[in-house]
Design a protein around this motif. Structure first.
Motif, PDB file in Angstrom:
ATOM      1  N   ALA A  81      55.594  49.291  18.643  1.00 19.53           N
ATOM      2  CA  ALA A  81      55.311  50.734  18.651  1.00 19.53           C
ATOM      3  C   ALA A  81      55.275  51.310  20.065  1.00 19.53           C
ATOM      4  CB  ALA A  81      53.997  51.020  17.924  1.00 19.53           C
ATOM      5  N   GLY A  82      56.227  50.929  20.898  1.00 16.24           N
ATOM      6  CA  GLY A  82      56.308  51.464  22.253  1.00 16.24           C
ATOM      7  C   GLY A  82      55.370  50.805  23.242  1.00 16.24           C
ATOM      8  N   GLU A  83      54.645  49.777  22.813  1.00 16.27           N
ATOM      9  CA  GLU A  83      53.737  49.039  23.696  1.00 16.27           C
ATOM     10  C   GLU A  83      54.307  47.660  23.970  1.00 16.27           C
ATOM     11  OE1 GLU A  83      49.367  50.638  22.268  1.00 16.27           O
ATOM     12  OE2 GLU A  83      49.977  48.606  21.814  1.00 16.27           O
ATOM     13  N   MET A  84      54.214  47.225  25.199  1.00 12.47           N
ATOM     14  CA  MET A  84      54.546  45.850  25.535  1.00 12.47           C
ATOM     15  C   MET A  84      53.224  45.111  25.679  1.00 12.47           C
ATOM     16  SD  MET A  84      57.035  43.954  25.827  1.00 12.47           S
ATOM     17  CE  MET A  84      57.188  42.244  26.169  1.00 12.47           C
ATOM     18  N   GLN A  85      53.062  44.059  24.903  1.00 12.57           N
ATOM     19  CA  GLN A  85      51.809  43.309  24.884  1.00 12.57           C
ATOM     20  C   GLN A  85      51.971  42.014  25.668  1.00 12.57           C
ATOM     21  OE1 GLN A  85      51.017  42.893  20.714  1.00 12.57           O
ATOM     22  NE2 GLN A  85      50.719  45.089  20.433  1.00 12.57           N
ATOM     23  N   TYR A  86      50.976  41.707  26.469  1.00 12.08           N
ATOM     24  CA  TYR A  86      50.964  40.506  27.292  1.00 12.08           C
ATOM     25  C   TYR A  86      49.727  39.680  26.959  1.00 12.08           C
ATOM     26  CZ  TYR A  86      54.513  42.844  30.031  1.00 12.08           C
ATOM     27  OH  TYR A  86      55.672  43.474  30.423  1.00 12.08           O
ATOM     28  N   GLU A  87      49.854  38.374  27.055  1.00 11.45           N
ATOM     29  CA  GLU A  87      48.728  37.462  26.839  1.00 11.45           C
ATOM     30  C   GLU A  87      48.367  36.790  28.151  1.00 11.45           C
ATOM     31  OE1 GLU A  87      49.733  34.697  23.770  1.00 11.45           O
ATOM     32  OE2 GLU A  87      49.632  36.224  22.201  1.00 11.45           O
ATOM     33  N   PHE A  88      47.081  36.490  28.305  1.00 10.69           N
ATOM     34  CA  PHE A  88      46.598  35.788  29.486  1.00 10.69           C
ATOM     35  C   PHE A  88      46.805  34.292  29.307  1.00 10.69           C
ATOM     36  CE2 PHE A  88      43.377  39.381  29.355  1.00 10.69           C
ATOM     37  CZ  PHE A  88      44.026  40.135  30.297  1.00 10.69           C
ATOM     38  N   LYS A  89      47.457  33.653  30.261  1.00  7.94           N
ATOM     39  CA  LYS A  89      47.515  32.192  30.270  1.00  7.94           C
ATOM     40  C   LYS A  89      46.296  31.660  31.024  1.00  7.94           C
ATOM     41  CE  LYS A  89      51.457  29.987  30.608  1.00  7.94           C
ATOM     42  NZ  LYS A  89      52.700  29.507  31.214  1.00  7.94           N
ATOM     43  N   ARG A  90      45.901  32.439  32.041  1.00  7.21           N
ATOM     44  CA  ARG A  90      44.728  32.093  32.841  1.00  7.21           C
ATOM     45  C   ARG A  90      44.143  33.398  33.352  1.00  7.21           C
ATOM     46  NH1 ARG A  90      44.107  30.921  38.744  1.00  7.21           N
ATOM     47  NH2 ARG A  90      46.107  31.946  38.764  1.00  7.21           N
ATOM     48  N   MET A  91      42.805  33.478  33.411  1.00  8.59           N
ATOM     49  CA  MET A  91      42.142  34.684  33.877  1.00  8.59           C
ATOM     50  C   MET A  91      40.974  34.276  34.758  1.00  8.59           C
ATOM     51  SD  MET A  91      40.641  37.842  31.650  1.00  8.59           S
ATOM     52  CE  MET A  91      40.015  36.718  30.447  1.00  8.59           C
ATOM     53  N   THR A  92      40.925  34.808  35.976  1.00  8.60           N
ATOM     54  CA  THR A  92      39.882  34.476  36.932  1.00  8.60           C
ATOM     55  C   THR A  92      39.124  35.738  37.311  1.00  8.60           C
ATOM     56  OG1 THR A  92      41.308  32.759  37.840  1.00  8.60           O
ATOM     57  CG2 THR A  92      39.413  33.396  39.160  1.00  8.60           C
ATOM     58  N   GLU A  93      37.800  35.693  37.146  1.00 11.06           N
ATOM     59  CA  GLU A  93      36.960  36.814  37.557  1.00 11.06           C
ATOM     60  C   GLU A  93      36.990  36.922  39.078  1.00 11.06           C
ATOM     61  OE1 GLU A  93      35.259  38.869  35.479  1.00 11.06           O
ATOM     62  OE2 GLU A  93      35.949  37.775  33.726  1.00 11.06           O
ATOM     63  N   VAL A  94      36.985  38.137  39.596  1.00  8.50           N
ATOM     64  CA  VAL A  94      36.988  38.366  41.036  1.00  8.50           C
ATOM     65  C   VAL A  94      35.546  38.483  41.504  1.00  8.50           C
ATOM     66  CG1 VAL A  94      37.707  39.952  42.844  1.00  8.50           C
ATOM     67  CG2 VAL A  94      39.212  39.494  40.921  1.00  8.50           C
ATOM     68  N   SER A  95      35.231  37.836  42.618  1.00 11.39           N
ATOM     69  CA  SER A  95      33.882  37.847  43.165  1.00 11.39           C
ATOM     70  C   SER A  95      33.934  38.324  44.608  1.00 11.39           C
ATOM     71  CB  SER A  95      33.275  36.445  43.098  1.00 11.39           C
ATOM     72  OG  SER A  95      32.035  36.416  43.741  1.00 11.39           O
ATOM     73  N   ASP A  96      32.843  38.932  45.079  1.00 11.62           N
ATOM     74  CA  ASP A  96      32.795  39.372  46.469  1.00 11.62           C
ATOM     75  C   ASP A  96      32.201  38.303  47.388  1.00 11.62           C
ATOM     76  OD1 ASP A  96      30.253  39.514  45.491  1.00 11.62           O
ATOM     77  OD2 ASP A  96      29.804  41.495  46.309  1.00 11.62           O
ATOM     78  N   GLN A  97      31.868  37.135  46.828  1.00 11.69           N
ATOM     79  CA  GLN A  97      31.317  36.042  47.619  1.00 11.69           C
ATOM     80  C   GLN A  97      32.272  34.860  47.602  1.00 11.69           C
ATOM     81  OE1 GLN A  97      27.619  35.187  45.750  1.00 11.69           O
ATOM     82  NE2 GLN A  97      26.598  36.991  46.586  1.00 11.69           N
ATOM     83  N   GLN A  98      32.233  34.076  48.661  1.00 14.33           N
ATOM     84  CA  GLN A  98      33.059  32.883  48.741  1.00 14.33           C
ATOM     85  C   GLN A  98      32.524  31.832  47.769  1.00 14.33           C
ATOM     86  OE1 GLN A  98      35.808  32.232  50.451  1.00 14.33           O
ATOM     87  NE2 GLN A  98      35.847  34.305  51.250  1.00 14.33           N
ATOM     88  N   PRO A  99      33.401  31.094  47.123  1.00 13.21           N
ATOM     89  CA  PRO A  99      32.925  30.039  46.232  1.00 13.21           C
ATOM     90  C   PRO A  99      32.313  28.889  47.033  1.00 13.21           C
ATOM     91  CG  PRO A  99      35.307  30.019  46.379  1.00 13.21           C
ATOM     92  CD  PRO A  99      34.841  31.218  47.127  1.00 13.21           C
ATOM     93  N   LEU A 100      31.288  28.254  46.449  1.00 13.07           N
ATOM     94  CA  LEU A 100      30.631  27.123  47.105  1.00 13.07           C
ATOM     95  C   LEU A 100      31.175  25.821  46.540  1.00 13.07           C
ATOM     96  CD1 LEU A 100      26.940  28.366  46.970  1.00 13.07           C
ATOM     97  CD2 LEU A 100      28.526  28.492  48.889  1.00 13.07           C
ATOM     98  N   ASP A 101      31.261  24.811  47.387  1.00  9.07           N
ATOM     99  CA  ASP A 101      31.701  23.501  46.910  1.00  9.07           C
ATOM    100  C   ASP A 101      30.516  22.534  46.821  1.00  9.07           C
ATOM    101  OD1 ASP A 101      31.300  23.220  49.595  1.00  9.07           O
ATOM    102  OD2 ASP A 101      33.139  22.106  49.981  1.00  9.07           O
TER     103      ASP A 101
END
Length: 119
Positions: A81-101
């Motif tokens: 119906a005029g929409e192109m639908q996409y699926e997520f293979k991977r989704m990562t939340e964006v954070s304002d802090q550096q990740p810790l190891d």
């Protein structure tokens, strides 16, 4: 009572629905520095207008206004119906802090204060 709607009336209703969705929706997908409006989003995908947005694939960024929400790896799913639908293979939340190891202790000191020995 008949539920038949003429083709022209249905096309007008679809156009009005898309226009209303564009006005109230601030969601955007960014690819190669270009932002495109998102018509709707669900748990494992989103839809854009097929005529306006070029074919997308790969890594995209999802925004709500100016707020960067997610970085997604996408794949085209279907056109409907005029929409192109996409699926997520991977989704990562964006954070304002550096990740810790490492695991940060609850009672860990925030800073180290030097002791003045008077010398």
């Amino acid at each position: 009572m008949s539920t038949f709607v003429p083709r022209e009336v249905q096309a007008g209703l679809d156009a009005a629905r898309k226009q209303a969705g564009r006005k109230r929706n601030r969601l955007r997908v960014e690819v190669d520095g270009k932002r495109h409006p998102v018509l709707r989003i669900w748990d494992d995908g989103f839809a854009v207008e097929a005529e306006v947005v070029p074919g997308l694939r790969g890594l995209v960024d999802l925004y709500d206004g100016a707020v960067h929400l997610k970085r997604c790896l996408i794949v085209a799913a279907a056109e409907d119906a005029g929409e192109m639908q996409y699926e997520f293979k991977r989704m990562t939340e964006v954070s304002d802090q550096q990740p810790l190891d490492f695991a940060r202790e609850e009672d860990a000191p925030v800073a180290l204060l030097a002791v003045d020995t008077g010398a």
